[in-house]
Design a protein around this motif. Structure first.
Motif, PDB file in Angstrom:
ATOM      1  N   PHE A  27       0.833  -1.203   0.000  1.00 23.33           N
ATOM      2  CA  PHE A  27       0.000   0.000   0.000  1.00 23.33           C
ATOM      3  C   PHE A  27       0.867   1.253   0.000  1.00 23.33           C
ATOM      4  O   PHE A  27       0.644   2.186  -0.776  1.00 23.33           O
ATOM      5  CB  PHE A  27      -0.931  -0.005   1.226  1.00 23.33           C
ATOM      6  CG  PHE A  27      -1.659   1.278   1.433  1.00 23.33           C
ATOM      7  CD1 PHE A  27      -2.726   1.631   0.621  1.00 23.33           C
ATOM      8  CD2 PHE A  27      -1.276   2.153   2.440  1.00 23.33           C
ATOM      9  CE1 PHE A  27      -3.396   2.825   0.816  1.00 23.33           C
ATOM     10  CE2 PHE A  27      -1.936   3.351   2.634  1.00 23.33           C
ATOM     11  CZ  PHE A  27      -3.003   3.682   1.820  1.00 23.33           C
ATOM     12  N   LEU A  28       1.897   1.269   0.853  1.00 25.89           N
ATOM     13  CA  LEU A  28       2.783   2.426   0.909  1.00 25.89           C
ATOM     14  C   LEU A  28       3.580   2.595  -0.380  1.00 25.89           C
ATOM     15  O   LEU A  28       3.824   3.726  -0.817  1.00 25.89           O
ATOM     16  CB  LEU A  28       3.735   2.318   2.099  1.00 25.89           C
ATOM     17  CG  LEU A  28       3.102   2.555   3.459  1.00 25.89           C
ATOM     18  CD1 LEU A  28       4.120   2.314   4.564  1.00 25.89           C
ATOM     19  CD2 LEU A  28       2.531   3.952   3.556  1.00 25.89           C
ATOM     20  N   ALA A  29       3.985   1.499  -0.987  1.00 24.63           N
ATOM     21  CA  ALA A  29       4.721   1.587  -2.253  1.00 24.63           C
ATOM     22  C   ALA A  29       3.844   2.240  -3.322  1.00 24.63           C
ATOM     23  O   ALA A  29       4.308   3.128  -4.059  1.00 24.63           O
ATOM     24  CB  ALA A  29       5.179   0.206  -2.696  1.00 24.63           C
ATOM     25  N   TYR A  30       2.578   1.838  -3.415  1.00 25.50           N
ATOM     26  CA  TYR A  30       1.656   2.463  -4.368  1.00 25.50           C
ATOM     27  C   TYR A  30       1.459   3.940  -4.042  1.00 25.50           C
ATOM     28  O   TYR A  30       1.435   4.784  -4.932  1.00 25.50           O
ATOM     29  CB  TYR A  30       0.301   1.760  -4.374  1.00 25.50           C
ATOM     30  CG  TYR A  30       0.298   0.387  -4.988  1.00 25.50           C
ATOM     31  CD1 TYR A  30       1.092   0.073  -6.081  1.00 25.50           C
ATOM     32  CD2 TYR A  30      -0.514  -0.615  -4.471  1.00 25.50           C
ATOM     33  CE1 TYR A  30       1.075  -1.185  -6.646  1.00 25.50           C
ATOM     34  CE2 TYR A  30      -0.543  -1.883  -5.035  1.00 25.50           C
ATOM     35  CZ  TYR A  30       0.263  -2.152  -6.118  1.00 25.50           C
ATOM     36  OH  TYR A  30       0.239  -3.402  -6.671  1.00 25.50           O
ATOM     37  N   ARG A  31       1.328   4.229  -2.775  1.00 23.49           N
ATOM     38  CA  ARG A  31       1.087   5.606  -2.339  1.00 23.49           C
ATOM     39  C   ARG A  31       2.284   6.504  -2.664  1.00 23.49           C
ATOM     40  O   ARG A  31       2.129   7.597  -3.205  1.00 23.49           O
ATOM     41  CB  ARG A  31       0.814   5.586  -0.831  1.00 23.49           C
ATOM     42  CG  ARG A  31       0.340   6.861  -0.254  1.00 23.49           C
ATOM     43  CD  ARG A  31      -0.029   6.650   1.197  1.00 23.49           C
ATOM     44  NE  ARG A  31      -0.486   7.877   1.799  1.00 23.49           N
ATOM     45  CZ  ARG A  31      -0.881   7.991   3.048  1.00 23.49           C
ATOM     46  NH1 ARG A  31      -0.907   6.929   3.820  1.00 23.49           N
ATOM     47  NH2 ARG A  31      -1.282   9.135   3.531  1.00 23.49           N
ATOM     48  N   PHE A  32       3.496   6.035  -2.352  1.00 23.64           N
ATOM     49  CA  PHE A  32       4.686   6.818  -2.632  1.00 23.64           C
ATOM     50  C   PHE A  32       4.966   6.889  -4.129  1.00 23.64           C
ATOM     51  O   PHE A  32       5.460   7.901  -4.621  1.00 23.64           O
ATOM     52  CB  PHE A  32       5.893   6.252  -1.879  1.00 23.64           C
ATOM     53  CG  PHE A  32       6.029   6.788  -0.483  1.00 23.64           C
ATOM     54  CD1 PHE A  32       7.042   7.673  -0.165  1.00 23.64           C
ATOM     55  CD2 PHE A  32       5.143   6.413   0.508  1.00 23.64           C
ATOM     56  CE1 PHE A  32       7.169   8.171   1.116  1.00 23.64           C
ATOM     57  CE2 PHE A  32       5.256   6.901   1.788  1.00 23.64           C
ATOM     58  CZ  PHE A  32       6.274   7.784   2.103  1.00 23.64           C
ATOM     59  N   LEU A  33       4.669   5.831  -4.871  1.00 23.80           N
ATOM     60  CA  LEU A  33       4.850   5.854  -6.319  1.00 23.80           C
ATOM     61  C   LEU A  33       3.930   6.890  -6.951  1.00 23.80           C
ATOM     62  O   LEU A  33       4.362   7.657  -7.829  1.00 23.80           O
ATOM     63  CB  LEU A  33       4.580   4.466  -6.919  1.00 23.80           C
ATOM     64  CG  LEU A  33       4.706   4.369  -8.437  1.00 23.80           C
ATOM     65  CD1 LEU A  33       6.143   4.676  -8.875  1.00 23.80           C
ATOM     66  CD2 LEU A  33       4.287   2.995  -8.909  1.00 23.80           C
ATOM     67  N   ALA A  34       2.689   6.936  -6.524  1.00 21.22           N
ATOM     68  CA  ALA A  34       1.752   7.939  -7.045  1.00 21.22           C
ATOM     69  C   ALA A  34       2.247   9.351  -6.740  1.00 21.22           C
ATOM     70  O   ALA A  34       2.204  10.237  -7.596  1.00 21.22           O
ATOM     71  CB  ALA A  34       0.356   7.720  -6.457  1.00 21.22           C
ATOM     72  N   ALA A  86       9.856   5.434   6.628  1.00 19.32           N
ATOM     73  CA  ALA A  86       9.923   4.666   7.883  1.00 19.32           C
ATOM     74  C   ALA A  86       8.783   5.076   8.816  1.00 19.32           C
ATOM     75  O   ALA A  86       8.116   4.222   9.413  1.00 19.32           O
ATOM     76  CB  ALA A  86      11.262   4.869   8.568  1.00 19.32           C
ATOM     77  N   GLY A  87       8.543   6.370   8.937  1.00 21.62           N
ATOM     78  CA  GLY A  87       7.451   6.843   9.782  1.00 21.62           C
ATOM     79  C   GLY A  87       6.100   6.350   9.303  1.00 21.62           C
ATOM     80  O   GLY A  87       5.272   5.865  10.088  1.00 21.62           O
TER      81      GLY A  87
END
Length: 117
Positions: A27-34, A86-87
């Protein structure tokens, strides 16, 4: 201020629901990629590693360490991004266990306590 608090608080419910469907780091990978794609679209020259911020002799063009041992903008962004990731990682994994309202309360507690000290 109340509207900002309501929007901020609603994100805990949305993230908790999303993490129930997808693993937290996916989920975070998708969020940061977007977010990275959006920022690259807004500032394409910076996304390619050229900022023009450090073009003096001995500098590296603003991407890594300059001649004085300081971080350039891109390297500093990577360091800050890793700390931010990380946070978000700790918080998103932590959202799997308590209720969304308790997670929001725990996250906001240090901020609220600073307002009253």
């Amino acid at each position: 201020m109340v509207a900002v608090t309501a929007v901020w608080g609603s994100t805990f419910v949305l993230v908790r629901d999303a993490v129930a469907q997808v693993p937290p780091f996916t989920f975070l990978a998708y969020r940061f990629l977007a977010a990275a794609l959006l920022l690259a679209a807004i500032r394409p020259r910076l996304a390619l590693g050229w900022s023009g911020a450090d073009s003096r002799p001995g500098g590296d063009g603003g991407t890594g360490l300059d001649g004085g041992g300081r971080l350039g903008p891109l390297a500093a962004g990577v360091v800050i991004g890793l700390a931010l990731f990380a946070g978000y990682g700790f918080q998103t994994v932590g959202l799997q266990y308590p209720t969304a309202s308790n997670a929001g309360f725990i996250t906001g507690l240090p901020i609220a306590s600073r307002c009253y000290t």
